[in-house]
Design a protein around this motif. Sequence first.
Motif, short mmCIF file in Angstrom:
data_model
loop_
_atom_site.label_atom_id
_atom_site.label_comp_id
_atom_site.label_asym_id
_atom_site.label_seq_id
_atom_site.Cartn_x
_atom_site.Cartn_y
_atom_site.Cartn_z
N ALA A 209 -5.38 4.51 -2.69
CA ALA A 209 -4.60 3.50 -1.98
C ALA A 209 -3.51 2.93 -2.87
O ALA A 209 -2.36 2.74 -2.43
CB ALA A 209 -5.52 2.39 -1.47
N GLY B 297 2.87 -5.16 -3.18
CA GLY B 297 4.28 -4.74 -3.21
C GLY B 297 5.23 -5.77 -2.65
O GLY B 297 6.42 -5.76 -2.98
N ASN C 44 -0.74 5.63 -3.46
CA ASN C 44 0.09 5.90 -2.29
C ASN C 44 1.03 4.77 -1.93
O ASN C 44 2.02 4.97 -1.22
CB ASN C 44 -0.80 6.22 -1.08
CG ASN C 44 -1.41 7.60 -1.17
OD1 ASN C 44 -0.78 8.53 -1.65
ND2 ASN C 44 -2.64 7.74 -0.71
N ASN C 45 0.75 3.57 -2.44
CA ASN C 45 1.54 2.41 -2.04
C ASN C 45 2.15 1.64 -3.21
O ASN C 45 2.88 0.68 -2.99
CB ASN C 45 0.69 1.45 -1.22
CG ASN C 45 0.26 2.05 0.10
OD1 ASN C 45 1.04 2.10 1.04
ND2 ASN C 45 -0.97 2.53 0.16
N GLY C 46 1.85 2.04 -4.43
CA GLY C 46 2.36 1.32 -5.58
C GLY C 46 2.51 2.23 -6.78
O GLY C 46 2.80 3.42 -6.62
N THR D 287 -0.72 -2.70 -0.14
CA THR D 287 0.65 -2.97 0.30
C THR D 287 1.05 -4.42 0.06
O THR D 287 2.22 -4.72 -0.16
CB THR D 287 0.83 -2.63 1.79
OG1 THR D 287 -0.15 -3.33 2.57
CG2 THR D 287 0.68 -1.14 2.02
N TYR E 31 -5.77 -0.69 2.07
CA TYR E 31 -4.34 -0.50 2.26
C TYR E 31 -3.63 -1.83 2.51
O TYR E 31 -2.47 -2.00 2.14
CB TYR E 31 -4.07 0.51 3.39
CG TYR E 31 -4.02 1.92 2.86
CD1 TYR E 31 -2.83 2.62 2.78
CD2 TYR E 31 -5.18 2.55 2.40
CE1 TYR E 31 -2.77 3.91 2.27
CE2 TYR E 31 -5.15 3.83 1.89
CZ TYR E 31 -3.94 4.52 1.82
OH TYR E 31 -3.89 5.79 1.30
#
Length: 471
Positions: A393, A361, A396-398, A358, A354
């Motif tokens: 992962a 981003g 969920n974040n990208g 993240t 994660y």
Amino acid sequence: MQPFIHDDFLLHTESARALYHGYAEGQPIFDYHCHLPPALILENHRFADLAEIWLGGDHYKWRAMRANGVPERFCTGDASPREKFDAWCATVPHTLRNPLYHWSHLELKRYFGLEELIGPATAGRIWEQANERLATMRVHDILEANRVAVICTTDDPADPLEVHAKIAALGRRTRVYPTFRPDKALGVDAPRTFNPWVERLGAAARVNVGSFDDFLAALNRRHEDFHAAGGRLSDHGLECAYAEPATAAEARAVFAAARDGRAATPAQRAQFASFLLLEFGRWDAARGWTKQLHLGALRSTNSRLLGRLGPDTGFDSIGDFPQARALARYLDALDSTDELPRTVLYNLNPADNYAFATMIGNFQDGSVPGKMQFGSGWWFLDQKEAMEWQLNALSNNGLLSRFVGMLTDSRSFLSYTRHEYFRRVLCNLLGAEMERGELPNEPELVGAMVGRICFANAREYFRLELDPAYT
């Protein structure tokens, strides 16, 4: 009775099967990171036997054999090829639930058409039938059968590039490009190996390296040479990113000391590496390259066997290094001057998934779709469970839809089944969510994303020249 490896292996829903067979299975392979020896591609190598192609250089298998109590002579030692093969076949039944069990049976099925379970009782038949097939199989046959569009090898800047020029002159459909991997340029803490390497670098670059500025000029010249050879990727294998404050004067002093035989301290090496990595990043950005950072491996932990067998023989593991802060500082230093190239981050510790997912981003800037990439599961993580961790992962974040997909990261020409394995895992994950109503039950919508992840995203992202058959 259905064979272990069958058409719907790992595909547990109807939607998964539709995605895989309709959108993933037929895609070409864009293998943008591997460790295949270019010389074997040039010579269109024919392997002597199954032990050479299946066990040679494969530290994954050696680790399993050692864990099974197999003496070293059957792994890296002087046992005959058949003895090594038999030792591996005796180990395979003990690899149940290890990804080696899946990979080995996939390779046996795809390359040799054999469906038997591997074990001592089947070793003789497998040896004879696979070797019979190998007698008619060469490297180029393997590449064409797997529809391999691109291979990016991993190359030291001190090594000559003539082999790549000769491969290009063959005019084969599979395009082979070098990747600039200057890890040895950071070796100022070990002058006995660093200084001979500097001399080799100077010879390759046609530069007399008498100073730190000459050293930078030689590295930049080789970066230019790689570009002229068609290369558009760099790569660094590091415990963690380096982002210590470092001036050119400090880097010069560390270099001069190393050239005089005085090893850099850990702090001095970190400064020197930080300075060089910024230079490398700027060169990548200026020439439109993609940078790869492989972070998190704890290497050569067994000093006794390192001294006996050398590096890359199966004594590395996942490290627990702090990653996020230094990585953020490094990326920000390049971004602050608008010199951050396209970048792929690979982590080896799943605890950092994660953090990496993240981190990318933070530096997407709208100039390139998916400019910053969280790379596929690497090394100990290129198996079903960890592939799903990475995919989750990233999702969920990208943007999973912009992901450039799988690579082999292998020294084996049989590893193209890793792409199949990944594609099956991807389709099974998405298909299950379609059937649970977590994704639309629209095969064309989800399938189009699958197709892009399997090939098209990498083709567009890395901007390497392909044979017209794959464009």
